[in-house]
Design an enzyme around this catalytic site. Sequence first.
Site, PDB file in Angstrom:
ATOM      1  N   HIS A  35      69.823  43.941   1.129  1.00  0.00           N
ATOM      2  CA  HIS A  35      69.365  44.316   2.471  1.00  0.00           C
ATOM      3  C   HIS A  35      70.540  44.858   3.294  1.00  0.00           C
ATOM      4  O   HIS A  35      71.296  44.085   3.869  1.00  0.00           O
ATOM      5  CB  HIS A  35      68.777  43.100   3.196  1.00  0.00           C
ATOM      6  CG  HIS A  35      67.474  42.636   2.654  1.00  0.00           C
ATOM      7  ND1 HIS A  35      66.264  43.129   3.093  1.00  0.00           N
ATOM      8  CD2 HIS A  35      67.176  41.726   1.693  1.00  0.00           C
ATOM      9  CE1 HIS A  35      65.279  42.542   2.431  1.00  0.00           C
ATOM     10  NE2 HIS A  35      65.811  41.682   1.573  1.00  0.00           N
TER      11      HIS A  35
ATOM     12  N   GLU B 238      70.378  46.166   6.148  1.00  0.00           N
ATOM     13  CA  GLU B 238      70.140  45.826   7.554  1.00  0.00           C
ATOM     14  C   GLU B 238      70.565  44.409   7.888  1.00  0.00           C
ATOM     15  O   GLU B 238      70.663  44.048   9.065  1.00  0.00           O
ATOM     16  CB  GLU B 238      68.660  46.045   7.908  1.00  0.00           C
ATOM     17  CG  GLU B 238      67.699  44.961   7.454  1.00  0.00           C
ATOM     18  CD  GLU B 238      67.302  45.026   6.003  1.00  0.00           C
ATOM     19  OE1 GLU B 238      66.376  44.299   5.605  1.00  0.00           O
ATOM     20  OE2 GLU B 238      67.915  45.808   5.240  1.00  0.00           O
TER      21      GLU B 238
ATOM     22  N   CYS C   9      65.068  46.498  -1.122  1.00  0.00           N
ATOM     23  CA  CYS C   9      64.579  45.271  -1.753  1.00  0.00           C
ATOM     24  C   CYS C   9      63.334  45.571  -2.599  1.00  0.00           C
ATOM     25  O   CYS C   9      63.410  46.361  -3.535  1.00  0.00           O
ATOM     26  CB  CYS C   9      64.344  44.184  -0.714  1.00  0.00           C
ATOM     27  SG  CYS C   9      64.212  42.527  -1.455  1.00  0.00           S
TER      28      CYS C   9
END
Length: 215
Positions: A196, A198, A86
């Site tokens: 992202h 994750e 990001c």
Amino acid sequence: MELSATKKVVVFDYGFGNVRSAERALARVGADVEITRDFDEAMNADGLLVPGVGAFSACMAGLKEARGHWVVDRRLSGGRPVMGICVGMQILFERGIEHGVETEGLDEWPGTVGPLKAPVVPHMGWNTVKAPEDSELFAGLDADARFYFVHSYAAHEWSLEVTNPAMRAPKVTWATHGEPFVAAVENGVLWATQFHPEKSGDAGAQLLTNWIGTL
């Protein structure tokens, strides 16, 4: 989805990023993860992950305060892998412009990060991406795999040219929200994503597995 050999990954904690989410996602795919800003730990890890949320200028200030700019530069100079996520990707570019304010980035790549021109901003939600066919980062993922984005700024151009025939050209992945923007880059040992991983479920886990597999 776990890796056969455990790799040590440091999530660099400089106050700007979802470090706990990154830690859980990396642990999920079998990495030995530590959240720290310790210089030696960050330098000696197999991989360094630099997260980032919020404003470009604030992230750069926080990174410098934690000596993260030195860590990134020295790791890359020594051929040690680094991954940005990001705003952790955005600060790798030459500069960022937010609300008319220009901030110097890490200048690993030429170019400017600027506002997204789209009917709805921020760009928040799931999007497909267009990755090069020989991408290592997106290996094993279908073309319709979706990743989670949350951002109002992006790099809209890629201008790094590789003139040395002994060096591999960077692999650039694109996405579109109102206009095309850089969604991911694979540039030697420096990789990064605007989205992202994750927070991107199984697709994000596969992507992190691919990165760790190169460490």
